[in-house]
Design an enzyme around this catalytic site. Structure first.
Site, short mmCIF file in Angstrom:
data_model
loop_
_atom_site.label_atom_id
_atom_site.label_comp_id
_atom_site.label_asym_id
_atom_site.label_seq_id
_atom_site.Cartn_x
_atom_site.Cartn_y
_atom_site.Cartn_z
N ARG A 147 0.64 -1.27 -0.21
CA ARG A 147 0.03 -0.22 0.00
C ARG A 147 1.14 1.17 -0.16
NH1 ARG A 147 -4.48 0.29 4.73
NH2 ARG A 147 -2.47 0.68 5.65
N THR B 296 -1.90 7.37 -0.10
CA THR B 296 -2.75 7.41 -0.80
C THR B 296 -2.98 6.34 0.23
OG1 THR B 296 -2.03 5.60 -2.26
CG2 THR B 296 -2.57 8.78 -2.15
N ASP C 288 1.13 -4.19 12.06
CA ASP C 288 1.69 -3.87 10.81
C ASP C 288 1.95 -5.41 9.74
OD1 ASP C 288 3.37 -4.52 8.87
OD2 ASP C 288 3.73 -2.38 7.85
N ASP D 299 5.31 -6.53 9.26
CA ASP D 299 6.58 -6.37 9.70
C ASP D 299 6.96 -7.60 11.30
OD1 ASP D 299 7.09 -4.24 8.87
OD2 ASP D 299 6.34 -2.89 10.30
C1 PRP Z 1 -0.75 -5.05 4.07
C2 PRP Z 1 -1.60 -6.45 4.43
C3 PRP Z 1 -2.92 -6.02 2.91
C4 PRP Z 1 -2.84 -4.88 2.70
C5 PRP Z 1 -4.07 -4.39 3.55
O1 PRP Z 1 0.05 -5.28 3.27
O2 PRP Z 1 -1.08 -7.28 4.72
O3 PRP Z 1 -1.66 -6.85 2.13
O4 PRP Z 1 -1.90 -4.31 3.96
O5 PRP Z 1 -4.90 -3.19 3.16
P1 PRP Z 1 -5.44 -3.15 2.35
O6 PRP Z 1 -6.44 -3.94 2.52
O7 PRP Z 1 -5.77 -1.80 2.62
O8 PRP Z 1 -5.44 -2.75 0.97
P2 PRP Z 1 1.41 -3.86 3.06
O9 PRP Z 1 0.93 -2.97 2.51
O10 PRP Z 1 1.75 -3.34 4.55
O11 PRP Z 1 2.78 -4.63 3.01
P3 PRP Z 1 3.63 -5.84 3.04
O12 PRP Z 1 2.74 -6.80 3.30
O13 PRP Z 1 4.51 -5.79 2.15
O14 PRP Z 1 4.46 -5.31 4.36
N1 URA Z 2 -1.71 -3.89 6.99
C1 URA Z 2 -1.77 -4.00 8.10
O1 URA Z 2 -0.44 -5.02 8.21
N2 URA Z 2 -2.27 -4.12 9.25
C2 URA Z 2 -2.99 -3.20 9.67
O2 URA Z 2 -3.87 -2.93 10.33
C3 URA Z 2 -3.35 -2.48 7.94
C4 URA Z 2 -3.16 -3.13 6.41
#
Ligand code: PRP
Ligand code: URA
Length: 209
Positions: free
Chosen positions: A104, A108, A200, A203
């Protein structure tokens, strides 16, 4: 509108608490994500089709069954969805694995796709898209778009914690896709994080801070 399953199982609830706690170690976190994923997959297959056949036991013949969906494909959304794969493969060891990479944009909250590799037989399979967090619903919705572009027709979404905003967006974009989640939380904060949530997910699974 697709079915929305929210677990009410005490074992799942206790595992969600492990995920929420900020003192949970990376190893315990990975284990709980994996175990919850296996249990969600188990629920998703509750009404699965079965093929019947005869099996010979040491004592004689018995009627046996095997899941009809021999070519299921799980599609974790990178990164965090990867933490759910091992639990699903424990239940469905022959399941194919496709990968969709998305992150994400922090300002935005719009998902950015950076990788997509799906098996050629995706169109003939039950496709299990996984991501622990369904927050705004953008990432899961875009991932399912990619699966459909590859021919996917029978698709389900497995997530650990969902926000009402995510369910709303995902269901309106993909009313044909059932959602299985371990827990439904109150909503999102102003940075698009689920509250109370677990922080997160990527993470915490990969030990990055
Ligand atoms: C997180 C999570 C989802 C997304 C959810 O990923 O694992 O993929 O956010 O958010 P949304 O429903 O608002 O789209 P992130 O973008 O943090 O990437 P990552 O898994 O690489 O840390
Ligand atoms: N992505 C995450 O990892 N945690 C949240 O709470 C939302 C999006």
């Amino acid at each position: 509108m697709g079915k929305i399953f929210v677990s009410d199982h005490p074992v799942v609830k206790s595992m969600i608490t492990v995920l929420r706690s900020e003192t949970t170690s990376v190893g315990e976190f990975r284990r709980a994500i994996s175990d919850i994923s296996m249990l969600l997959c188990y629920e998703a297959f509750r009404n699965a089709g079965l093929d019947t056949f005869e099996v010979k036991t040491p004592m004689g013949m018995a009627e046996g069954v095997a899941l009809s969906d021999k070519m299921a494909v799980t599609v974790p959304i990178l990164r965090a969805g990867l933490g759910m794969t091992e639990g699903i493969l424990r239940l469905l060891p022959d399941c194919g694995v496709g990968l969709v990479g998305m992150y994400r944009n922090e300002e935005t909250l719009i998902p950015v796709e950076y990788y997509c590799k799906l098996p050629s037989y995706t169109g003939q399979s039950l496709v299990i898209v996984t991501d622990p967090m369904l927050a705004t619903g953008g990432s899961a919705s875009d991932a399912v778009d990619l699966v459909k572009k590859k021919g996917g027709k029978r698709i389900i979404l497995l997530c650990v914690i969902a926000a009402p905003e995510g369910i709303e967006k995902f269901s309106s974009r993909h009313p044909d896709v059932d959602i299985y989640c371990a827990c439904l939380d109150g909503g999102l904060n102003d940075r698009g994080y689920i509250v109370p949530g677990l922080g997160d997910a990527g993470d915490r699974i990969f030990g990055t801070v």
